[in-house]
Write a protein that holds these residues in place. Structure first.
Motif, PDB file in Angstrom:
ATOM      1  N   LEU A  12       4.408  35.426   8.036  1.00  0.00           N
ATOM      2  CA  LEU A  12       3.351  34.922   8.918  1.00  0.00           C
ATOM      3  C   LEU A  12       3.350  35.657  10.254  1.00  0.00           C
ATOM      4  O   LEU A  12       2.287  35.968  10.800  1.00  0.00           O
ATOM      5  N   GLU A  13       4.530  35.941  10.763  1.00  0.00           N
ATOM      6  CA  GLU A  13       4.626  36.687  12.021  1.00  0.00           C
ATOM      7  C   GLU A  13       4.087  38.108  11.837  1.00  0.00           C
ATOM      8  O   GLU A  13       3.335  38.610  12.676  1.00  0.00           O
ATOM      9  N   ALA A  14       4.448  38.738  10.742  1.00  0.00           N
ATOM     10  CA  ALA A  14       3.988  40.103  10.474  1.00  0.00           C
ATOM     11  C   ALA A  14       2.473  40.159  10.318  1.00  0.00           C
ATOM     12  O   ALA A  14       1.840  41.150  10.706  1.00  0.00           O
ATOM     13  N   ARG A  15       1.876  39.124   9.770  1.00  0.00           N
ATOM     14  CA  ARG A  15       0.423  39.114   9.543  1.00  0.00           C
ATOM     15  C   ARG A  15      -0.369  39.091  10.847  1.00  0.00           C
ATOM     16  O   ARG A  15      -1.552  39.399  10.868  1.00  0.00           O
ATOM     17  N   LYS A  16       0.275  38.737  11.953  1.00  0.00           N
ATOM     18  CA  LYS A  16      -0.420  38.706  13.242  1.00  0.00           C
ATOM     19  C   LYS A  16      -0.956  40.077  13.622  1.00  0.00           C
ATOM     20  O   LYS A  16      -1.952  40.173  14.346  1.00  0.00           O
ATOM     21  N   SER A  17      -0.319  41.123  13.143  1.00  0.00           N
ATOM     22  CA  SER A  17      -0.762  42.475  13.490  1.00  0.00           C
ATOM     23  C   SER A  17      -1.581  43.129  12.382  1.00  0.00           C
ATOM     24  O   SER A  17      -1.996  44.273  12.524  1.00  0.00           O
ATOM     25  N   ASP A  18      -1.827  42.413  11.303  1.00  0.00           N
ATOM     26  CA  ASP A  18      -2.609  42.954  10.195  1.00  0.00           C
ATOM     27  C   ASP A  18      -4.108  42.791  10.439  1.00  0.00           C
ATOM     28  O   ASP A  18      -4.539  41.938  11.214  1.00  0.00           O
ATOM     29  N   SER A  19      -4.860  43.590   9.752  1.00  0.00           N
ATOM     30  CA  SER A  19      -6.315  43.497   9.811  1.00  0.00           C
ATOM     31  C   SER A  19      -6.779  42.237   9.094  1.00  0.00           C
ATOM     32  O   SER A  19      -6.268  41.914   8.019  1.00  0.00           O
ATOM     33  N   PRO A  20      -7.750  41.539   9.660  1.00  0.00           N
ATOM     34  CA  PRO A  20      -8.294  40.353   8.986  1.00  0.00           C
ATOM     35  C   PRO A  20      -8.865  40.658   7.602  1.00  0.00           C
ATOM     36  O   PRO A  20      -8.912  39.779   6.751  1.00  0.00           O
ATOM     37  N   ASP A  21      -9.263  41.901   7.375  1.00  0.00           N
ATOM     38  CA  ASP A  21      -9.810  42.288   6.074  1.00  0.00           C
ATOM     39  C   ASP A  21      -8.722  42.454   5.022  1.00  0.00           C
ATOM     40  O   ASP A  21      -9.011  42.419   3.826  1.00  0.00           O
ATOM     41  N   SER A  22      -7.487  42.636   5.469  1.00  0.00           N
ATOM     42  CA  SER A  22      -6.407  42.930   4.522  1.00  0.00           C
ATOM     43  C   SER A  22      -5.544  41.732   4.178  1.00  0.00           C
ATOM     44  O   SER A  22      -4.727  41.798   3.259  1.00  0.00           O
ATOM     45  N   SER A  23      -5.712  40.607   4.890  1.00  0.00           N
ATOM     46  CA  SER A  23      -4.805  39.484   4.719  1.00  0.00           C
ATOM     47  C   SER A  23      -5.515  38.162   4.985  1.00  0.00           C
ATOM     48  O   SER A  23      -6.212  38.016   6.006  1.00  0.00           O
ATOM     49  N   TYR A  24      -5.325  37.220   4.082  1.00  0.00           N
ATOM     50  CA  TYR A  24      -5.882  35.878   4.273  1.00  0.00           C
ATOM     51  C   TYR A  24      -5.361  35.266   5.567  1.00  0.00           C
ATOM     52  O   TYR A  24      -6.121  34.718   6.368  1.00  0.00           O
ATOM     53  N   VAL A  25      -4.045  35.350   5.792  1.00  0.00           N
ATOM     54  CA  VAL A  25      -3.450  34.765   6.996  1.00  0.00           C
ATOM     55  C   VAL A  25      -3.991  35.459   8.242  1.00  0.00           C
ATOM     56  O   VAL A  25      -4.343  34.795   9.232  1.00  0.00           O
ATOM     57  N   SER A  27      -6.806  36.781   8.571  1.00  0.00           N
ATOM     58  CA  SER A  27      -8.189  36.321   8.766  1.00  0.00           C
ATOM     59  C   SER A  27      -8.220  34.934   9.409  1.00  0.00           C
ATOM     60  O   SER A  27      -9.105  34.647  10.212  1.00  0.00           O
ATOM     61  N   LEU A  28      -7.260  34.089   9.072  1.00  0.00           N
ATOM     62  CA  LEU A  28      -7.178  32.781   9.734  1.00  0.00           C
ATOM     63  C   LEU A  28      -6.864  32.954  11.213  1.00  0.00           C
ATOM     64  O   LEU A  28      -7.493  32.315  12.067  1.00  0.00           O
ATOM     65  N   TYR A  29      -5.873  33.785  11.515  1.00  0.00           N
ATOM     66  CA  TYR A  29      -5.551  34.053  12.918  1.00  0.00           C
ATOM     67  C   TYR A  29      -6.772  34.577  13.660  1.00  0.00           C
ATOM     68  O   TYR A  29      -7.055  34.160  14.783  1.00  0.00           O
ATOM     69  N   ASP A  30      -7.500  35.484  13.038  1.00  0.00           N
ATOM     70  CA  ASP A  30      -8.664  36.098  13.658  1.00  0.00           C
ATOM     71  C   ASP A  30      -9.760  35.073  13.948  1.00  0.00           C
ATOM     72  O   ASP A  30     -10.445  35.171  14.962  1.00  0.00           O
ATOM     73  N   LYS A  31      -9.899  34.083  13.061  1.00  0.00           N
ATOM     74  CA  LYS A  31     -10.938  33.063  13.240  1.00  0.00           C
ATOM     75  C   LYS A  31     -10.546  32.008  14.270  1.00  0.00           C
ATOM     76  O   LYS A  31     -11.396  31.257  14.735  1.00  0.00           O
ATOM     77  N   GLY A  32      -9.261  31.959  14.600  1.00  0.00           N
ATOM     78  CA  GLY A  32      -8.826  31.085  15.692  1.00  0.00           C
ATOM     79  C   GLY A  32      -8.312  29.732  15.258  1.00  0.00           C
ATOM     80  O   GLY A  32      -8.324  29.358  14.080  1.00  0.00           O
ATOM     81  N   ILE A  33      -7.886  29.003  16.256  1.00  0.00           N
ATOM     82  CA  ILE A  33      -7.206  27.723  16.038  1.00  0.00           C
ATOM     83  C   ILE A  33      -8.095  26.703  15.331  1.00  0.00           C
ATOM     84  O   ILE A  33      -7.612  25.930  14.503  1.00  0.00           O
ATOM     85  N   GLU A  34      -9.378  26.701  15.630  1.00  0.00           N
ATOM     86  CA  GLU A  34     -10.265  25.713  14.991  1.00  0.00           C
ATOM     87  C   GLU A  34     -10.274  25.884  13.467  1.00  0.00           C
ATOM     88  O   GLU A  34     -10.237  24.898  12.732  1.00  0.00           O
ATOM     89  N   LYS A  35     -10.334  27.126  12.997  1.00  0.00           N
ATOM     90  CA  LYS A  35     -10.321  27.390  11.555  1.00  0.00           C
ATOM     91  C   LYS A  35      -8.986  26.969  10.953  1.00  0.00           C
ATOM     92  O   LYS A  35      -8.938  26.364   9.868  1.00  0.00           O
ATOM     93  N   LEU A  81      -0.260  27.272  11.220  1.00  0.00           N
ATOM     94  CA  LEU A  81      -0.537  26.639  12.509  1.00  0.00           C
ATOM     95  C   LEU A  81       0.633  26.837  13.464  1.00  0.00           C
ATOM     96  O   LEU A  81       0.437  27.229  14.627  1.00  0.00           O
ATOM     97  N   LEU A  82       1.843  26.579  13.003  1.00  0.00           N
ATOM     98  CA  LEU A  82       3.021  26.790  13.845  1.00  0.00           C
ATOM     99  C   LEU A  82       3.075  28.237  14.346  1.00  0.00           C
ATOM    100  O   LEU A  82       3.253  28.474  15.544  1.00  0.00           O
ATOM    101  N   ALA A  83       2.946  29.187  13.433  1.00  0.00           N
ATOM    102  CA  ALA A  83       3.028  30.600  13.803  1.00  0.00           C
ATOM    103  C   ALA A  83       1.944  30.971  14.808  1.00  0.00           C
ATOM    104  O   ALA A  83       2.192  31.755  15.729  1.00  0.00           O
ATOM    105  N   SER A  84       0.762  30.398  14.638  1.00  0.00           N
ATOM    106  CA  SER A  84      -0.326  30.710  15.565  1.00  0.00           C
ATOM    107  C   SER A  84      -0.011  30.230  16.980  1.00  0.00           C
ATOM    108  O   SER A  84      -0.577  30.742  17.941  1.00  0.00           O
TER     109      SER A  84
END
Length: 113
Positions: A12-25, A27-35, A81-84
């Motif tokens: 989950l931490e590693a996904r923070k630097s991934d492209s939203p197009d390449s990872s479901y997680v 993409s969640l980070y990219d859409k923000g806390i509400e999503k 959510l925790l990771a975010s």
């Protein structure tokens, strides 16, 4: 058990630097806390429904498996959510460890003081 939680935390931490197009997680980070909150709410509701189905089926194996599946989704999205929020499963397990052996009534009373 905590090994798998740590492994998930790391991913989950590693996904923070991934492209939203390449990872479901990602993409969640990219859409923000509400999503992310909507996903946690959705998975919570699905867990409740699965538990009700299990109760009405008198413990049918397929309904037990469904409940476990839904709880796994809930835990996962809660970990997102925790990771975010720059927290991890370790923060939660530390809190659970603190509470272990306390009366639930005493623990709850300590929060309302």
């Amino acid at each position: 058990m905590s090994d798998i939680l740590k492994q998930i935390d790391d991913v989950l931490e590693a996904r923070k630097s991934d492209s939203p197009d390449s990872s479901y997680v990602a993409s969640l980070y990219d859409k923000g806390i509400e999503k992310i909150l909507k996903k946690v709410a959705e998975e919570s509701a699905e867990t409740v429904m699965a538990a009700k189905d299990l109760e009405h089926s008198n413990g049918a194996k397929k309904d037990q498996e469904h409940l476990v599946y839904e709880i796994a989704d809930l835990w996962f999205h809660t970990m997102v959510l925790l990771a975010s929020q720059n927290l991890s499963s370790n923060d939660v397990t530390t809190e659970l460890q603190r509470r272990f052996g306390l009366s639930g009534h005493d623990e709850k009373a300590s929060r309302s003081e």
